[in-house]
Design a protein around this motif. Structure first.
Motif, PDB file in Angstrom:
ATOM      1  N   ILE A  45     -12.035   2.724   8.250  1.00  0.00           N
ATOM      2  CA  ILE A  45     -10.628   2.317   8.303  1.00  0.00           C
ATOM      3  C   ILE A  45      -9.771   3.489   7.863  1.00  0.00           C
ATOM      4  O   ILE A  45     -10.097   4.194   6.898  1.00  0.00           O
ATOM      5  CB  ILE A  45     -10.385   1.093   7.395  1.00  0.00           C
ATOM      6  CG1 ILE A  45     -11.083  -0.157   7.966  1.00  0.00           C
ATOM      7  CG2 ILE A  45      -8.891   0.819   7.220  1.00  0.00           C
ATOM      8  CD1 ILE A  45     -11.003  -1.376   7.072  1.00  0.00           C
ATOM      9  N   LEU A  46      -8.660   3.688   8.571  1.00  0.00           N
ATOM     10  CA  LEU A  46      -7.693   4.713   8.179  1.00  0.00           C
ATOM     11  C   LEU A  46      -6.640   4.073   7.287  1.00  0.00           C
ATOM     12  O   LEU A  46      -6.047   3.057   7.643  1.00  0.00           O
ATOM     13  CB  LEU A  46      -7.024   5.319   9.416  1.00  0.00           C
ATOM     14  CG  LEU A  46      -5.931   6.359   9.134  1.00  0.00           C
ATOM     15  CD1 LEU A  46      -6.529   7.608   8.474  1.00  0.00           C
ATOM     16  CD2 LEU A  46      -5.192   6.732  10.416  1.00  0.00           C
ATOM     17  N   VAL A  47      -6.389   4.662   6.123  1.00  0.00           N
ATOM     18  CA  VAL A  47      -5.356   4.199   5.201  1.00  0.00           C
ATOM     19  C   VAL A  47      -4.197   5.194   5.246  1.00  0.00           C
ATOM     20  O   VAL A  47      -4.386   6.386   4.970  1.00  0.00           O
ATOM     21  CB  VAL A  47      -5.890   4.063   3.763  1.00  0.00           C
ATOM     22  CG1 VAL A  47      -4.778   3.590   2.823  1.00  0.00           C
ATOM     23  CG2 VAL A  47      -7.064   3.096   3.711  1.00  0.00           C
ATOM     24  N   VAL A  48      -3.011   4.699   5.601  1.00  0.00           N
ATOM     25  CA  VAL A  48      -1.812   5.532   5.685  1.00  0.00           C
ATOM     26  C   VAL A  48      -0.979   5.300   4.434  1.00  0.00           C
ATOM     27  O   VAL A  48      -0.553   4.175   4.164  1.00  0.00           O
ATOM     28  CB  VAL A  48      -0.988   5.201   6.948  1.00  0.00           C
ATOM     29  CG1 VAL A  48       0.259   6.077   7.010  1.00  0.00           C
ATOM     30  CG2 VAL A  48      -1.838   5.378   8.203  1.00  0.00           C
ATOM     31  N   LEU A  49      -0.748   6.343   3.673  1.00  0.00           N
ATOM     32  CA  LEU A  49      -0.009   6.239   2.412  1.00  0.00           C
ATOM     33  C   LEU A  49       1.436   6.660   2.646  1.00  0.00           C
ATOM     34  O   LEU A  49       1.706   7.800   3.030  1.00  0.00           O
ATOM     35  CB  LEU A  49      -0.643   7.146   1.353  1.00  0.00           C
ATOM     36  CG  LEU A  49      -2.154   6.992   1.140  1.00  0.00           C
ATOM     37  CD1 LEU A  49      -2.693   8.163   0.358  1.00  0.00           C
ATOM     38  CD2 LEU A  49      -2.454   5.690   0.426  1.00  0.00           C
ATOM     39  N   THR A  50       2.365   5.745   2.420  1.00  0.00           N
ATOM     40  CA  THR A  50       3.779   6.099   2.568  1.00  0.00           C
ATOM     41  C   THR A  50       4.488   6.188   1.219  1.00  0.00           C
ATOM     42  O   THR A  50       5.365   7.032   1.027  1.00  0.00           O
ATOM     43  CB  THR A  50       4.522   5.084   3.458  1.00  0.00           C
ATOM     44  OG1 THR A  50       4.598   3.818   2.802  1.00  0.00           O
ATOM     45  CG2 THR A  50       3.827   4.926   4.805  1.00  0.00           C
ATOM     46  N   GLY A  51       4.152   5.304   0.303  1.00  0.00           N
ATOM     47  CA  GLY A  51       4.823   5.267  -0.995  1.00  0.00           C
ATOM     48  C   GLY A  51       5.112   3.836  -1.385  1.00  0.00           C
ATOM     49  O   GLY A  51       4.394   2.923  -1.016  1.00  0.00           O
ATOM     50  N   GLY A  52       6.178   3.642  -2.144  1.00  0.00           N
ATOM     51  CA  GLY A  52       6.525   2.299  -2.589  1.00  0.00           C
ATOM     52  C   GLY A  52       5.769   1.893  -3.838  1.00  0.00           C
ATOM     53  O   GLY A  52       4.965   2.660  -4.385  1.00  0.00           O
TER      54      GLY A  52
END
Length: 367
Positions: free
Chosen positions: A10-17
């Motif tokens: 699985i690809l985990v995309v980190l944006t923030g928050g």
């Protein structure tokens, strides 16, 4: 696109928050998102989930961003990740870690632009950070971030239908106690209200067991993928919310390709007159419509049923040249208009685009 059926990655995309917020006591050369990544993945790996052997790859934006600071330019950074064709064959699914404040906007955006993607995309948020601050950071037991992430992994590994989803456990009575865990179609999610930590959508599915997350009779997109139809999002749509005392003479519409105007709950807006032959002033949406006509800009009322002519005020606005965006959330109406303008659609073409269904987005259509 040919998907590897045996893939357990699985690809985990980190944006923030909030879900990507972490204490600053150690590893100061790391971003908060990178530290949060370690916490959430290691927690899942040590859980009793039968999928804890899943492999994860991660990718992050140029810098962590609180979701209230989301901009169209940051959205374009996020969309560039999804332009990489290899991710659609390399992974079983994608999880996007995102803040709560603009979650409904980003989920609407991805639901439309990624319609027809061959693997599921789950957006995951948290109402509290993953760790408590202190000399030795400790796991925050009250956060729903871990539960939301785990449920997303298990939904993906149980082969939930390819689409864009939001997985979120509400807070019982907003007292930081576990509530019900829901899966939402990304295009149907509504913004979390003030004084609440909970998210809702019209046809949300309560997860009793992971395999029950499905929508009977719903046919999802198969080949649309509007992301391939735009080079980048243009920041050219003005969103206006109605309120008592709003004067349109104070609003500058220069540079806008379209205006999306929210409505009160009964699909109404202020026209500042009872009879259509009466004059109107700067508090009337008709004043704004005149300004839009002068500049060749379309103005859309949303959400607004096409049958709202039964209200004198709304009927007046529609006869004066306003258009309707019906049967969707306001968040999606704005996003869809933004996408249409980014495809350089105007006038009749833009109206037709907004009237076509993309990825089952007309959630509130009357039966």
């Amino acid at each position: 696109m040919e998907i590897c059926k045996d893939n357990k990655k699985i690809l985990v995309v980190l944006t923030g928050g909030t879900i990507c917020s972490a204490p600053n006591e150690n590893a100061k050369n790391q971003s908060q998102a990178e530290k949060a990544e370690q916490y959430i993945i290691s927690d899942f790996k040590s859980s009793d989930s039968k999928y804890k052997d899943v492999e994860f790859d991660t990718v992050k934006l140029e810098k962590d961003i609180l979701s209230e600071n989301m901009t169209v330019s940051v959205w374009n950074q996020l969309l560039n990740i999804f332009r990489d064709k290899s991710i659609w064959t390399k992974y079983s699914g994608i999880i996007v870690l995102h803040g709560t404040d603009t979650l409904a906007y980003t989920s609407s955006l991805l639901s439309l632009l990624l319609a027809g993607a061959p693997i599921p995309v789950c957006l995951v948020s948290a109402q509290l950070p993953l760790m408590k601050s202190g000399k030795k950071p400790k796991k925050e037991s009250r956060t729903n971030g871990y539960a939301n992430f785990r449920a997303s992994v298990e939904l993906i590994m149980n082969a939930i239908a390819p689409n864009v989803y939001v997985v979120y456990r509400n807070i019982a009575n907003d007292k930081h106690r576990p509530g019900s865990l829901f899966v939402h179609l990304g295009s149907h999610l509504r913004q979390c209200q003030n004084y609440s930590n909970n998210f809702y959508s019209k046809d949300q599915v309560k997860i009793k067991n992971i395999k029950n997350a499905q929508w009977e009779g719903v046919k999802f997109e198969t080949d649309t993928f509007y992301l391939n139809k735009i080079r980048e999002l243009k920041d050219s749509v003005l969103l206006i919310m109605p309120y008592v005392g709003l004067k349109y003479s104070r609003i500058n519409i220069d540079g806008a390709d379209a205006v999306v105007h929210g409505t009160y709950h009964s699909d109404t807006v202020c026209v500042e007159r009872k009879f259509r032959e009466e004059n109107y002033g700067e508090s009337s949406v008709l004043y704004l419509l005149d300004c839009c006509k002068e500049k060749g800009i379309s103005l859309f009322l949303a959400p607004c049923d096409a049958e709202a002519y039964s209200y004198d005020s709304t009927g007046d606005a529609l006869e004066h040249g306003a258009e309707c965006i019906s049967d969707t959330t306001l968040e999606l109406a704005y996003i869809k208009t933004l996408i249409g303008c980014s495809m350089n659609l105007k006038g009749k073409e833009l109206k037709e685009f907004l009237g076509c269904s993309i990825n089952y987005d007309f959630a509130y259509k009357k039966q």
